[in-house]
Design a protein around this motif. Structure first.
Motif, PDB file in Angstrom:
ATOM      1  N   THR A  19      70.431  21.549  10.853  1.00 15.61           N
ATOM      2  CA  THR A  19      69.027  22.313  10.342  1.00 15.61           C
ATOM      3  C   THR A  19      68.180  21.237  10.165  1.00 15.61           C
ATOM      4  O   THR A  19      68.453  20.086   9.852  1.00 15.61           O
ATOM      5  CB  THR A  19      69.481  23.353   9.422  1.00 15.61           C
ATOM      6  N   ASP A  20      66.874  21.696   9.927  1.00 17.36           N
ATOM      7  CA  ASP A  20      65.936  20.630   9.389  1.00 17.36           C
ATOM      8  C   ASP A  20      66.266  20.552   8.051  1.00 17.36           C
ATOM      9  O   ASP A  20      66.099  19.286   7.627  1.00 17.36           O
ATOM     10  CB  ASP A  20      64.602  21.307   9.333  1.00 17.36           C
ATOM     11  N   PHE A  21      66.718  21.042   7.151  1.00 19.03           N
ATOM     12  CA  PHE A  21      67.285  20.670   5.920  1.00 19.03           C
ATOM     13  C   PHE A  21      68.314  19.863   5.707  1.00 19.03           C
ATOM     14  O   PHE A  21      68.474  18.860   5.063  1.00 19.03           O
ATOM     15  CB  PHE A  21      67.619  22.056   4.878  1.00 19.03           C
ATOM     16  N   ASP A  22      69.272  19.933   6.834  1.00 20.75           N
ATOM     17  CA  ASP A  22      70.343  18.989   7.118  1.00 20.75           C
ATOM     18  C   ASP A  22      69.636  17.431   7.312  1.00 20.75           C
ATOM     19  O   ASP A  22      70.218  16.461   6.587  1.00 20.75           O
ATOM     20  CB  ASP A  22      71.392  19.302   8.061  1.00 20.75           C
ATOM     21  N   PHE A  26      70.150  14.439   5.043  1.00 19.62           N
ATOM     22  CA  PHE A  26      70.793  13.040   5.610  1.00 19.62           C
ATOM     23  C   PHE A  26      69.907  11.972   5.297  1.00 19.62           C
ATOM     24  O   PHE A  26      70.259  10.776   4.920  1.00 19.62           O
ATOM     25  CB  PHE A  26      71.015  13.321   6.885  1.00 19.62           C
ATOM     26  N   ARG A  27      68.480  11.958   5.505  1.00 14.93           N
ATOM     27  CA  ARG A  27      67.621  10.900   5.488  1.00 14.93           C
ATOM     28  C   ARG A  27      67.332  10.458   4.262  1.00 14.93           C
ATOM     29  O   ARG A  27      66.865   9.404   3.661  1.00 14.93           O
ATOM     30  CB  ARG A  27      66.367  11.144   6.209  1.00 14.93           C
ATOM     31  N   SER A  28      67.580  11.455   3.284  1.00 15.00           N
ATOM     32  CA  SER A  28      67.382  11.033   1.593  1.00 15.00           C
ATOM     33  C   SER A  28      68.555  10.586   1.131  1.00 15.00           C
ATOM     34  O   SER A  28      68.529  10.274  -0.304  1.00 15.00           O
ATOM     35  CB  SER A  28      66.875  12.270   1.012  1.00 15.00           C
ATOM     36  N   GLY A  29      69.725  10.457   1.740  1.00 18.28           N
ATOM     37  CA  GLY A  29      70.800  10.105   1.072  1.00 18.28           C
ATOM     38  C   GLY A  29      71.446  11.021   0.136  1.00 18.28           C
ATOM     39  O   GLY A  29      72.518  10.682  -0.678  1.00 18.28           O
ATOM     40  N   LYS A  30      71.175  12.286   0.429  1.00 13.16           N
ATOM     41  CA  LYS A  30      71.746  13.160  -0.295  1.00 13.16           C
ATOM     42  C   LYS A  30      72.738  14.379   0.330  1.00 13.16           C
ATOM     43  O   LYS A  30      72.783  15.694  -0.081  1.00 13.16           O
ATOM     44  CB  LYS A  30      70.527  14.036  -0.977  1.00 13.16           C
ATOM     45  N   HIS A  31      72.903  14.168   1.622  1.00 11.48           N
ATOM     46  CA  HIS A  31      73.704  14.867   2.489  1.00 11.48           C
ATOM     47  C   HIS A  31      75.431  14.663   2.387  1.00 11.48           C
ATOM     48  O   HIS A  31      75.739  13.654   2.604  1.00 11.48           O
ATOM     49  CB  HIS A  31      73.479  14.920   4.006  1.00 11.48           C
ATOM     50  N   TYR A  32      76.083  15.472   1.443  1.00 15.43           N
ATOM     51  CA  TYR A  32      77.327  15.260   1.277  1.00 15.43           C
ATOM     52  C   TYR A  32      78.523  16.090   1.842  1.00 15.43           C
ATOM     53  O   TYR A  32      79.742  15.945   1.665  1.00 15.43           O
ATOM     54  CB  TYR A  32      77.568  15.511  -0.305  1.00 15.43           C
ATOM     55  N   GLN A  33      78.058  16.689   3.034  1.00 10.75           N
ATOM     56  CA  GLN A  33      78.913  17.495   3.978  1.00 10.75           C
ATOM     57  C   GLN A  33      78.600  17.272   5.254  1.00 10.75           C
ATOM     58  O   GLN A  33      78.862  17.826   6.359  1.00 10.75           O
ATOM     59  CB  GLN A  33      78.668  18.994   3.655  1.00 10.75           C
ATOM     60  N   LEU A  34      78.403  15.787   5.697  1.00  5.28           N
ATOM     61  CA  LEU A  34      78.127  15.594   6.921  1.00  5.28           C
ATOM     62  C   LEU A  34      79.452  15.690   7.928  1.00  5.28           C
ATOM     63  O   LEU A  34      79.139  15.679   9.208  1.00  5.28           O
ATOM     64  CB  LEU A  34      77.612  14.092   6.907  1.00  5.28           C
ATOM     65  N   HIS A  35      80.640  15.832   7.384  1.00  4.90           N
ATOM     66  CA  HIS A  35      81.839  15.990   8.224  1.00  4.90           C
ATOM     67  C   HIS A  35      81.699  17.365   8.751  1.00  4.90           C
ATOM     68  O   HIS A  35      82.337  17.546   9.908  1.00  4.90           O
ATOM     69  CB  HIS A  35      83.037  15.545   7.541  1.00  4.90           C
ATOM     70  N   THR A  80      71.504  14.077  23.893  1.00  3.85           N
ATOM     71  CA  THR A  80      70.107  14.379  23.776  1.00  3.85           C
ATOM     72  C   THR A  80      69.392  14.012  22.165  1.00  3.85           C
ATOM     73  O   THR A  80      70.243  14.325  21.496  1.00  3.85           O
ATOM     74  CB  THR A  80      69.455  15.772  24.151  1.00  3.85           C
ATOM     75  N   PRO A  81      68.428  13.204  22.262  1.00  7.60           N
ATOM     76  CA  PRO A  81      68.010  12.694  21.016  1.00  7.60           C
ATOM     77  C   PRO A  81      67.345  13.743  20.065  1.00  7.60           C
ATOM     78  O   PRO A  81      66.707  14.399  20.994  1.00  7.60           O
ATOM     79  CB  PRO A  81      67.002  11.507  21.238  1.00  7.60           C
ATOM     80  N   ARG A  82      67.456  14.083  19.129  1.00  8.32           N
ATOM     81  CA  ARG A  82      66.681  15.042  18.230  1.00  8.32           C
ATOM     82  C   ARG A  82      65.160  14.634  18.263  1.00  8.32           C
ATOM     83  O   ARG A  82      64.861  13.622  18.140  1.00  8.32           O
ATOM     84  CB  ARG A  82      67.260  15.153  16.922  1.00  8.32           C
TER      85      ARG A  82
END
Length: 644
Positions: A19-22, A26-35, A80-82
């Protein structure tokens, strides 16, 4: 980028788990469920089964998925690139799923083709093969009793008697060419052994997928997959499940400090220094000839913290021992002048790595308040095991490397000369309560020509084994939690070799089985004696009775639990072969003191000079109003407890 306008919600063939929030996290260094988001995920889309792929490769010119299913054709299944400039390429491929072998084909901006494994793959081919495997990780756990107990008792003091294990060399099937045990076999043999030996936890040297077996797992390419050498991810979960059902915790060795430069791994993943620093003064590790993560890149931080969360969440792991923390903290670690770059303030501290470690610990303890993180940190960096809100790094415990070094150095001395070196065995108490220390006698002490622990022990055969028993008993009496590398519990006589099993045949000999009996008994005593584990990090849990008898090389100290009047243990160490038949020791309480442990007991192949029980007298000694008279056996430690 070509194809960017195809990746929209208006395209009925488009599927994304992101999602956009993901992307923001991710880009903020705050996504801890990337798996849960990146990697390969078997799914159903528009009524058709297939697999969704997502990979971070921001500098790639083109990315495709290749495998047996498309004859490794780099043009057959392009991702495809986002459209959001996140650098993530994604796509859904119908008709493939669980068990399919694949890689990413990445075309660089210079037109070169790279074949990379999936950084988020849950399973890999067995080395030397290097492809990733689509894998459904589902498993039905049976450890609910353990997990509930772990959470319920999270604030209570608990013993840590940790058995450090290298899975590939713990035991081997010699009748089958000397192969290592599988996860399923370890779920029987290792679990039974660890339970019989009364350890509280097993700490596995790195189990994450690694191409070179001789790295012992410390050069990782597959951070999200247990190595396929011993089975699949469900097999690994089965082993952890079995350990939990047997009442044994699991700690994994975790390596966020560096990674190897193998062509299929993270190094120059999209043709650029994506995961690592581009400047070798920050991005290349001189000791291990490997790459260092760029902790200042937010996406890398998200990936690493997600990885820590992954093992705790997906595999029910009870703790992470973080390897080589010192190499992360210092910009000049193992570097000469001119080979490193000072930080923005001109110092040698790696500010980005410090922030990463703090955030990792905050995240782990925020999500899993019932687990432990342990730092292997070899310097005097302050506050490693202090909370981050007090300025610490936030680890739960720290390896006490100084104690390990001083203890092994002390035991090398001929007992005749130990009187001149008693400061080596007593100095650790000067700083024992500055951190939450774990006492390690780890794999690092039995490799690279150091020989086994037994090699440090002087004297004839009897004295060498008596010294070994004394050292182990002293370790368990000393403040702090405990860790012992496999083989040391029965006094292995050869240096550990990763491609050989332990010397189990030695247990037919009395001296070796005696050491094993001692470790089994003291593990149990440690867990059932509050004075030995309730206050391992508090100065109130320790009292020197006498550290000044250098002439006899004897030290005496007391350990206390939360109720010091009731839970007190007296420890007396005799570091020479000299017997003392009437050795007076001051004690804190009047009554009958029971000998609860004696490393010279005959069941440990000692001489059998024991005390049984002794009554206090009103004779003053060591500043106490009452005392006891003891028999001190040669090269031995005795523990006594006031009879309740």
């Amino acid at each position: 980028m070509a194809g960017a306008n195809q990746n929209t919600s208006e395209n009925p063939s488009f599927y994304s788990r992101l999602t956009d929030f993901d992307i923001h996290l991710f880009r903020s260094g705050k996504h801890y469920q990337l798996h849960d988001k990146l990697g390969s995920h078997p799914v159903e889309h528009n009524g058709e089964a297939g697999c969704y792929f997502a990979v971070w490769a921001p500098s790639a010119k083109q990315v495709s998925v290749i495998g047996n299913f498309n004859y490794w054709d780099v043009h057959a299944h392009n991702l495809t690139p986002r459209w959001d400039s996140s650098g993530i390429w994604e796509g859904f491929i119908p008709g493939i799923g669980h068990g399919e072998v694949y890689k990413y084909s990445i075309e660089t901006q210079e037109g070169f083709r790279l074949e990379k494994g999936d950084p988020f793959a849950r399973y890999w081919e067995e080395p030397p093969k290097t492809a990733s495997i689509i894998w459904d990780p589902s498993y039905k756990w049976k450890d609910s009793k353990w997990m509930k107990k772990r959470m319920k008792e999270r604030e209570e003091p608990k013993p840590y008697a940790v058995y450090e294990v290298h899975m590939g060399s713990w035991k081997r099937k010699m009748e089958e060419g000397g192969r290592s045990l599988s996860y399923r076999e370890l779920a029987e043999e290792l679990v039974d052994y660890v339970k019989d030996m009364n350890y509280t936890h097993v700490e596995f040297m790195p189990v994450m997928e690694h191409p070179f077996y001789g790295s012992w797992g410390y050069q990782i390419t597959g951070y999200f997959a247990p190595t396929s050498r011993y089975g699949n991810p469900q097999d690994f979960k089965f082993m952890i499940d079995a350990l939990h059902q047997a009442g044994i915790g699991v700690i994994l060795d975790w390596v966020p400090s560096h990674f190897p430069n193998d062509a299929h791994g993270l190094y120059k993943f999209d043709g650029t220094h994506l995961y690592e620093h581009s400047d070798p003064r920050k991005g290349f590790h001189p000791d291990w000839k490997s790459s260092i993560f760029n902790y200042g890149r937010f996406e890398v931080k998200s990936i690493l913290i997600s990885n820590a969360v992954f093992w705790l969440e997906e595999f029910h792991v009870d703790g992470l021992r973080v390897d080589a923390v010192a190499s992360m903290l210092y910009l000049d670690y193992s570097r000469k002048a001119g080979e490193w770059i000072p930080n923005e303030f001109g110092g040698n501290e790696n500010i980005e790595a410090i922030r990463f470690l703090k955030e990792m610990n905050e995240t782990v303890y925020g999500k899993f308040p019932d687990v432990i993180t342990i730092a292997e940190e070899s310097t005097a960096w302050p506050g490693v095991s202090k909370p981050t809100f007090l300025g610490g790094l936030g680890f739960g415990q720290k390896w006490m490397m100084g104690w390990m070094h001083d203890t092994l150095e002390f035991f090398k001395h001929d007992p005749m000369y130990r009187r001149w070196h008693m400061n080596e065995i007593t100095f650790s108490i000067m700083y024992a309560f500055t951190e939450n220390f774990m006492l390690p006698l780890s794999h690092d002490e039995v490799v690279h020509g150091k020989g086994p622990l037994m090699a440090r022990m002087p004297g004839d055969e009897w004295q060498r084994f008596a010294n070994m028993r004394l050292m182990l008993g002293y370790m368990y009496a000393h403040p702090g939690t405990k860790l012992l590398f496999m083989g040391s519990e029965f006094a292995q006589t050869s240096e550990w070799r990763h491609d050989h099993g332990l010397e189990w045949h030695l247990l037919q000999f009395g001296f070796h089985s005696g050491v094993q009996n001692l470790v089994r008994d003291i593990n149990k005593l440690y867990q059932t004696t509050k004075a030995l584990y309730e206050r391992p990090f508090e100065k109130e849990g320790f009292e020197w009775i006498d550290y000044s008898d250098t002439e006899n090389s004897v030290i005496v100290f007391a350990r206390y639990g939360m109720n010091p009047d009731k839970d007190a243990v007296l420890a007396v160490c005799n570091f020479t072969p000299q017997l003392h038949h009437e050795y007076r020791v001051g004690v804190s309480a009047t009554g009958e003191w029971i000998e609860i442990f004696n490393s010279d007991d005959k069941k440990y192949s000692g001489t059998g000079l024991t005390n049984g029980s002794v009554e206090t007298t009103s004779t003053q000694s060591h500043g106490k109003d009452q005392s006891v008279v003891l028999k001190l056996p040669p090269l031995a430690i005795i523990l006594l407890k006031l009879k309740s």
